[in-house]
Design an enzyme around this catalytic site. Structure first.
Site, mmCIF file in Angstrom:
data_model
loop_
_atom_site.group_PDB
_atom_site.id
_atom_site.type_symbol
_atom_site.label_atom_id
_atom_site.label_comp_id
_atom_site.label_asym_id
_atom_site.label_seq_id
_atom_site.Cartn_x
_atom_site.Cartn_y
_atom_site.Cartn_z
ATOM 1 N N GLY A 61 0.828 -1.203 0.000
ATOM 2 C CA GLY A 61 0.000 0.000 0.000
ATOM 3 C C GLY A 61 0.862 1.253 0.000
ATOM 4 O O GLY A 61 1.939 1.302 -0.592
ATOM 5 N N SER A 62 0.387 2.245 0.722
ATOM 6 C CA SER A 62 1.036 3.562 0.668
ATOM 7 C C SER A 62 2.416 3.592 1.302
ATOM 8 O O SER A 62 3.170 4.556 1.102
ATOM 9 C CB SER A 62 0.146 4.612 1.329
ATOM 10 O OG SER A 62 -1.049 4.767 0.580
ATOM 11 N N SER A 63 2.795 2.558 2.041
ATOM 12 C CA SER A 63 4.168 2.536 2.563
ATOM 13 C C SER A 63 5.188 2.454 1.430
ATOM 14 O O SER A 63 6.348 2.836 1.591
ATOM 15 C CB SER A 63 4.354 1.358 3.533
ATOM 16 O OG SER A 63 4.251 0.113 2.860
#
Length: 691
Positions: free
Chosen positions: A430-432
């Protein structure tokens, strides 16, 4: 002609005379030499070296042969040599001088009676426990055997081994090796050798109502009476013998006070002090099964051996196992050891000290144990792995103590799958993953961190070629620069950043972060990936830019990627054991990003947590400088369909970066998404800061 008629008889006469003793008129034939003591000794020792037991037996004195039959003689030697795995047998006469009879000449032996001759011999052989060598004295005796006086060997048990007497036995006993232990960075045990009370039943002391006693024991141990009856019905069981039933905790021993027939013994076994908190890391041991035995028999495994079944116990099995020893000894009729013939000492297995911090491991587990989660913690400057966790978990001690069918079913049927090792699996980051996309764009010059990008609305489509497909974001911030994009976790911004790089450049530069490579630690983890079979479209590239599409990474790999921000662009070389080669590299991936890009991202990630508007603000700690990134990975078959969400938070204290955490929690939809994770991470940091 007459002369010719006498020629042949004359020749015959000469020939006859030549075969007679003394020549002249003495025509007595030369007697056949009588077998000597040396002949008998040599024949016996030769037959022995050739394992010709029948030949050996034939050379024994009549008196010796009355003590055992030929079959018994051969069986005794055969069983001993087979039991000790005797090989390369050498038997040699080492008498100091040629043997001679004690008092009589050969011509007078018949009237003089038995004649005795001593001889010395040396024996050497290889055995299962190593070489055996000895010297001993034997006796050759001229005695009446049948109707003739013959040299025979006066045999007793000491001729097998010099220390043996009649009635003694040769016993081969295995010497169990100690399994190597696994400890944490401070020496605290993770998988160690210990003891526990083993409850057993003495069948002959069950009292007047054995059925009631068995029912009581079964209820307290969580097993069935049938389980107990099966153990009591083993062929070796006798009324007076202790029959092991199960392992109990010391605190539970009092519950069996005054129960007839129940006793306790201390049993050596494997102990996992952290229990559920490190189960997937340590794994557990168990008795080798038939399939494993068939596969590993050439490595010396045998029925009843313990073998690693999961985790590091399985991964490091060859090193932890050690090598059993063996001793070959002589015991008397009562079973008392008289002497040791050969001994091969047991070699303990190799112990391992991990870089893991047991205290931190337990702290993290307490925060995530209620959820399906994966977590990794590292010292970002050294690459030392401080914690690896998966939850829900199970207690590895249960497998060692004796896992009941009920408990196994409870774990195996749990829909959250406690046996699944999540930290070894790849998940959509995801956004990591946005810090990777940002670094690639910054270094390539396709992303200007200060440029305010105009983005309107919550949905964006590049052009008509995308059809109905779109990228969406949560916060309608406009315009957006890199700092705001990280603070608000703007998917559209990073989708556009990935497109600006292009498929080939994006894939090529992502490899600088080790994407697609195995993490170089002893524990096998899934390889991270950008895609299953290459980036096939702009849509897939756009989704990959914010950690969706087909991107997968383990929690440890995500943590390592973030270590580049701490280390001026270099990714630390991961280490799980303190025994790693000190000459191994300090850097796994050099220049994954430039130092300038690392500084920009560090500053922006601190802002993403510090800002009250930031999605990572839940991890903010007064007085610290937590730099971090949330991530919410959506798992669904297609756009517009409700799917599951996994929440991430990855971060470190920029002022004191000795701990970098990457935590992933499954199914955070309806629980705040990634904001469900940030308070957990905050508490972990706070606990760690207390020391």
């Amino acid at each position: 002609m007459k002369i010719r008629k006498w020629a042949i008889p004359a020749l015959l006469f000469v020939t006859v005379l030549s075969g007679c003793k003394g020549g002249g008129n003495d025509l007595t034939p030369e007697p056949t030499p009588e077998p000597t003591a040396e002949d008998a000794i040599g024949a016996y020792l030769k037959d022995w070296q050739q394992l010709d037991y029948a030949g050996m037996y034939a050379m024994l004195t009549p008196d010796a042969r009355t003590k055992l039959t030929a079959e018994q003689f051969a069986e005794r030697y055969g069983k001993i040599y087979e039991g000790i795995k005797a090989e390369k047998l050498e038997v040699e006469d080492v008498s100091p001088a040629p043997a001679s009879s004690s008092s009589a000449s050969p011509a007078s032996t018949a009237s003089a009676g038995p004649v005795v001759q001593k001889f010395q011999y040396a024996v050497s052989m290889n055995t299962v426990a190593g070489p055996v060598t000895f010297k001993h004295e034997g006796t050759a005796r001229k005695t009446l055997d049948g109707e003739e006086q013959k040299w025979r060997i006066d045999w007793d048990s000491s001729m097998i081994f010099s220390e043996m007497k009649d009635g003694d036995k040769v016993r081969v006993q295995a010497l169990a090796s100690e399994r190597g232990e696994i400890v944490d960075r401070t020496g605290e045990g993770l998988a160690v050798n210990g003891t526990a009370p083993q409850l057993g039943i003495v069948p002959g002391k069950l009292g007047d109502d054995p059925a009631a006693v068995k029912a009581q024991v079964a209820a307290k141990l969580g097993i069935t009476v049938a389980d107990i009856d099966r153990k009591l019905g083993a062929s070796w069981v006798k009324p007076e013998l202790f029959v092991p039933i199960g392992i109990v905790d010391e605190a539970d021993m009092d519950a069996f006070d005054n129960v007839p027939g129940v006793l306790f013994q201390q049993k050596k076994l494997r102990v996992y002090p952290l229990g559920e908190a490190a189960a997937h890391l340590t794994g557990y041991v168990g008795e080798i099964n038939a399939e494993q035995l068939a596969r590993l028999k050439d490595k010396g495994y045998k029925t009843g051996d313990v073998i690693g079944k999961a985790g590091l116990e399985q991964v490091l099995e060859d090193q932890l196992r050690g090598t059993d020893g063996v001793v070959v000894a002589i015991e008397d009729a009562s079973g008392q050891r008289k002497s040791v013939l050969a001994e091969k000492a047991a070699v303990p297995g190799t112990s391992y000290q991990l870089t893991v911090d047991a205290g931190l491991q337990k702290t993290i587990y307490e925060e995530i144990k209620a959820d399906a989660s994966s977590a990794a913690a590292i010292e970002p400057r050294t690459g030392e792995v401080l914690a690896l966790l998966s939850s829900p978990s199970y207690d590895p001690n249960a497998f060692v103590h004796g896992l009941s069918a009920k408990q196994y079913a409870a774990w195996n049927d749990d829909p959250r799958h406690p046996f699944l090792n999540r930290f070894s699996k790849g998940y959509a980051p995801g956004s990591s993953f946005k810090i990777v996309t940002a670094a690639l764009g910054l270094d390539a010059g396709t992303l200007d961190p200060d440029k305010a990008v105009e983005i309107s609305g919550l949905r964006w489509t590049k052009d008509g070629s995308w059809g109905s497909y779109y990228v969406k974001r949560v916060h309608a911030v406009n315009p957006v620069d890199l700092s705001k994009a990280l603070t608000y976790s703007d998917n559209i911004y990073f989708a556009q950043a990935a497109l600006a790089l292009g498929k080939d450049k994006f894939a090529e530069d992502a490899a600088k972060f080790g994407i697609g490579e195995a993490i170089p630690i002893v524990y096998p983890l899934a390889k991270s990936q950008l895609s299953n079979k290459g980036l096939k479209s702009e849509i897939q590239l756009a989704d990959s830019g914010y950690g969706q599409g087909e991107v997968t990474m383990t929690s440890l790999h995500v943590a390592l990627a973030f270590s580049a921000i701490v280390n001026g662009g270099n990714i630390a070389y991961p280490r799980l054991t303190l025994e790693d080669d000190p000459d191994s590299p300090q850097v796994w991936k050099a220049a994954a990003m430039t130092p300038e890009s690392a500084d920009i991202l560090k500053k922006d990630l601190v802002q993403a947590v510090t800002s009250p508007e930031g999605v990572g603000h839940g991890a903010y700690i007064q007085g610290a400088s937590i730099a971090g990134k949330t991530g919410t990975a959506e798992l669904k078959a297609s756009k517009g369909v409700k799917g599951e969400e996994n929440g991430w938070f990855v971060g470190f204290d920029a002022n004191d970066p000795k701990l970098l955490l990457a935590v992933m929690v499954e199914d955070v939809s309806g629980r705040g998404g990634s904001t469900y994770v940030t308070p957990k991470v905050k508490r972990i940091f706070q606990q760690a800061m207390k020391g």
